[in-house]
Design a protein around this motif. Sequence first.
Motif, PDB file in Angstrom:
ATOM      1  N   GLN A  88      -5.112   4.258   7.632  1.00 12.89           N
ATOM      2  CA  GLN A  88      -4.279   4.727   8.829  1.00 12.89           C
ATOM      3  C   GLN A  88      -2.609   4.150   8.327  1.00 12.89           C
ATOM      4  N   GLN A  89      -2.369   4.514   7.191  1.00 14.22           N
ATOM      5  CA  GLN A  89      -1.121   4.240   6.691  1.00 14.22           C
ATOM      6  C   GLN A  89      -0.534   5.637   5.907  1.00 14.22           C
ATOM      7  N   PRO A  90       0.828   5.887   5.755  1.00 10.13           N
ATOM      8  CA  PRO A  90       1.289   7.133   5.208  1.00 10.13           C
ATOM      9  C   PRO A  90       0.593   7.080   3.792  1.00 10.13           C
ATOM     10  N   CYS A  91      -0.038   8.321   3.601  1.00 14.30           N
ATOM     11  CA  CYS A  91      -0.912   8.185   2.211  1.00 14.30           C
ATOM     12  C   CYS A  91      -0.141   9.016   1.231  1.00 14.30           C
ATOM     13  N   LYS A  92      -0.548   9.307   0.063  1.00 16.10           N
ATOM     14  CA  LYS A  92       0.535   9.792  -0.966  1.00 16.10           C
ATOM     15  C   LYS A  92       0.855  11.385  -0.638  1.00 16.10           C
ATOM     16  N   HIS A  93       0.154  12.093   0.229  1.00 16.46           N
ATOM     17  CA  HIS A  93       0.631  13.511   0.764  1.00 16.46           C
ATOM     18  C   HIS A  93       1.709  13.251   1.772  1.00 16.46           C
ATOM     19  N   ILE A  94       1.704  12.329   2.632  1.00 19.56           N
ATOM     20  CA  ILE A  94       2.846  12.056   3.753  1.00 19.56           C
ATOM     21  C   ILE A  94       3.982  11.915   2.824  1.00 19.56           C
ATOM     22  N   CYS A  95       3.903  10.703   1.864  1.00 20.42           N
ATOM     23  CA  CYS A  95       4.809  10.363   1.021  1.00 20.42           C
ATOM     24  C   CYS A  95       5.508  11.511   0.302  1.00 20.42           C
ATOM     25  N   TRP A  96       4.647  12.340  -0.375  1.00 17.24           N
ATOM     26  CA  TRP A  96       4.983  13.476  -1.163  1.00 17.24           C
ATOM     27  C   TRP A  96       6.113  14.567  -0.281  1.00 17.24           C
ATOM     28  N   LEU A  97       5.581  14.646   0.964  1.00 15.09           N
ATOM     29  CA  LEU A  97       6.384  15.425   1.867  1.00 15.09           C
ATOM     30  C   LEU A  97       7.906  14.896   1.988  1.00 15.09           C
ATOM     31  N   LEU A  98       7.736  13.793   2.339  1.00 13.51           N
ATOM     32  CA  LEU A  98       9.123  12.975   2.754  1.00 13.51           C
ATOM     33  C   LEU A  98       9.927  12.774   1.455  1.00 13.51           C
ATOM     34  N   LEU A  99       9.364  12.515   0.390  1.00 12.51           N
ATOM     35  CA  LEU A  99      10.016  12.303  -0.931  1.00 12.51           C
ATOM     36  C   LEU A  99      10.236  13.601  -1.662  1.00 12.51           C
ATOM     37  N   ARG A 100       9.443  14.365  -1.706  1.00 12.23           N
ATOM     38  CA  ARG A 100       9.849  15.679  -2.259  1.00 12.23           C
ATOM     39  C   ARG A 100      10.255  16.966  -1.538  1.00 12.23           C
ATOM     40  N   LYS A 101       9.548  17.126  -0.546  1.00 12.38           N
ATOM     41  CA  LYS A 101       9.983  18.270   0.368  1.00 12.38           C
ATOM     42  C   LYS A 101      11.664  18.002   0.939  1.00 12.38           C
ATOM     43  N   PHE A 102      11.704  16.681   1.636  1.00 14.85           N
ATOM     44  CA  PHE A 102      12.660  16.231   2.471  1.00 14.85           C
ATOM     45  C   PHE A 102      13.654  15.535   1.667  1.00 14.85           C
ATOM     46  N   ARG A 103      13.391  15.173   0.525  1.00 13.06           N
ATOM     47  CA  ARG A 103      14.324  14.654  -0.386  1.00 13.06           C
ATOM     48  C   ARG A 103      14.850  13.452   0.059  1.00 13.06           C
ATOM     49  N   GLY A 158       5.219  13.282  12.737  1.00 11.49           N
ATOM     50  CA  GLY A 158       5.560  13.296  14.003  1.00 11.49           C
ATOM     51  C   GLY A 158       5.785  11.668  14.483  1.00 11.49           C
ATOM     52  N   GLU A 159       5.671  11.389  15.740  1.00 12.13           N
ATOM     53  CA  GLU A 159       5.657  10.095  16.266  1.00 12.13           C
ATOM     54  C   GLU A 159       4.567   9.439  15.609  1.00 12.13           C
ATOM     55  N   ARG A 160       3.561   9.821  15.219  1.00 11.46           N
ATOM     56  CA  ARG A 160       2.451   9.218  14.361  1.00 11.46           C
ATOM     57  C   ARG A 160       2.143  10.120  13.307  1.00 11.46           C
ATOM     58  N   HIS A 161       2.351  10.123  11.949  1.00 10.53           N
ATOM     59  CA  HIS A 161       2.173  10.793  10.779  1.00 10.53           C
ATOM     60  C   HIS A 161       0.794  10.778  10.750  1.00 10.53           C
ATOM     61  N   THR A 162       0.108  12.232  10.401  1.00 13.50           N
ATOM     62  CA  THR A 162      -1.499  12.344  10.045  1.00 13.50           C
ATOM     63  C   THR A 162      -1.680  13.021   8.955  1.00 13.50           C
ATOM     64  N   CYS A 163      -2.709  12.983   8.404  1.00 14.20           N
ATOM     65  CA  CYS A 163      -3.325  13.647   7.160  1.00 14.20           C
ATOM     66  C   CYS A 163      -4.580  13.642   7.367  1.00 14.20           C
ATOM     67  N   PRO A 183      -9.331  11.448   3.013  1.00 12.50           N
ATOM     68  CA  PRO A 183      -9.925  10.340   3.492  1.00 12.50           C
ATOM     69  C   PRO A 183      -9.317   8.913   3.382  1.00 12.50           C
ATOM     70  N   THR A 184      -8.142   9.107   2.408  1.00  7.59           N
ATOM     71  CA  THR A 184      -7.213   7.921   2.189  1.00  7.59           C
ATOM     72  C   THR A 184      -6.605   7.461   3.529  1.00  7.59           C
ATOM     73  N   PHE A 185      -6.159   8.464   4.308  1.00  7.62           N
ATOM     74  CA  PHE A 185      -5.255   8.174   5.548  1.00  7.62           C
ATOM     75  C   PHE A 185      -6.484   7.804   6.589  1.00  7.62           C
ATOM     76  N   THR A 193       0.592  -1.147  -0.105  1.00  6.66           N
ATOM     77  CA  THR A 193       0.123   0.321  -0.103  1.00  6.66           C
ATOM     78  C   THR A 193       0.898   1.106   0.091  1.00  6.66           C
ATOM     79  N   VAL A 194       1.852   1.499   0.882  1.00  9.12           N
ATOM     80  CA  VAL A 194       2.721   2.392   1.063  1.00  9.12           C
ATOM     81  C   VAL A 194       3.548   2.386  -0.565  1.00  9.12           C
ATOM     82  N   ASN A 195       4.017   1.327  -0.944  1.00 10.12           N
ATOM     83  CA  ASN A 195       4.669   1.500  -2.299  1.00 10.12           C
ATOM     84  C   ASN A 195       3.858   2.071  -3.490  1.00 10.12           C
TER      85      ASN A 195
END
Length: 428
Positions: free
Chosen positions: A74-89, A60-65, A68-70, A20-22
């Motif tokens: 209750q798993q890292p959605c594409k918005h959380i993944c976008w922040l980690l992959l795009r914003k923080f590289r 944070g200690e528990r990512h939130t978004c 509706p998908t999150f 799912t996270v993939n």
Amino acid sequence: FLRRSCRNRRTGWRNVPSDTVNSHQDQALSSTVFLLRSFGPTAFLLKEDGETANFKVCLGERHTCTCPTFAREQQPCKHICWLLLRKFRLPREHQYAFQPGLSERQLLEVLQGSHQAKTSAAGTPHQSLPGQETGVICRKEIQNQDVCPICLEGLLQKKQPVCYCRYGCGNSVHISCMKVWADHQGLSVGQEMLRCPLCRESFSSLQLLQEQAKNAARLFTAAERERADRHLGAVCCSCRAGPVTGTCYRCSLCSSLYLCETCVKKGSHSQHPLASRTTRKEEWTPVTEGSTLDPEPRDGSAPAEPPADFVLERVPVAKVRRGSRLLDEGMQCRICLRGFGQGQQLRTLPCQHKFHMDCVDQILLRSRSCPLDGYIIYCQRPTDRKKSSPEVTSLQHQEDDLKHLFVPGTALLAQSTKPSPARHAPNS
């Protein structure tokens, strides 16, 4: 330390990403998301291109978004993944990139970018612009690693028109992203000043941004809106249908020769190995061995490829003249993202895209197609092969040379085109 370990165990540390996270990571890397606002170092307001709703993401200690998908998974959605992959590289295989939450120490590492290679902090020179307005600074030169601060995609890689912060840092931003940023700030009067998403200083007036967006819209052509499976400029050398739709085949030896799937199945041009692709932006892949579409090469040589300069001769060159609309605000070459200047030479491709001649020539020599929409500039047809084949040309030269030679008993026969009448035949 024990308390943090217990919290990490509650969120469930993962050694590999789930399916799912993939999938969410794939969606994040292929989507255009705008960073509208930051609420501190770990909370952000995002908006996806084409969507009306905004989503708040907190790391944070528990990512939130708030999407509706999150809420459902209750798993890292594409918005959380976008922040980690795009914003923080973060690389997508990094362990921090697919965890449901991170500890304070791990978040600090992400914020400090300790996972990234250290680069020199030397400043880049600013691009000087002719006729610079008083009080306006010069634009910074765009480097390969520079990204848009709103969509966080590479500026030179995405090839979208840009504007820049005129009264602060001089950094460039996509015009389309800056328009979304302006809509979020709720400005309505044209003379109001926009704030830079990077330095928070005055960026430009809303009126100037609207003018740039209007002019930049002319840089997009109808070819970019064509379906991805229409291979623009590719004409089947067998049935001459074009453009080829669906799977397109190209000869691996005579690379300017294209075929449609129907003709390949009929055995057209079966003497050479083929490569195929489904969409214009895909790379050419060789047809698998053992397939019916990959017969063994038979006798026959490859048609001669035209020289590289032959492709450039088919693309007209023009000079930017005084009063041209290319000098308007927002008009720019979408390869180097610089504006057009008076007296500069540019090329207009068959898809109506315009580029600096120095920018596009090297690309056309390598790929022979438009870098924006994949329009193929040169497609070899049967008549083209006859005209451009050096073997045919050399034979023609040999025949011309033989006409000027005198060989007893042959030159007279070669010159006589009509049969001589019989000796006693009556005149008619």
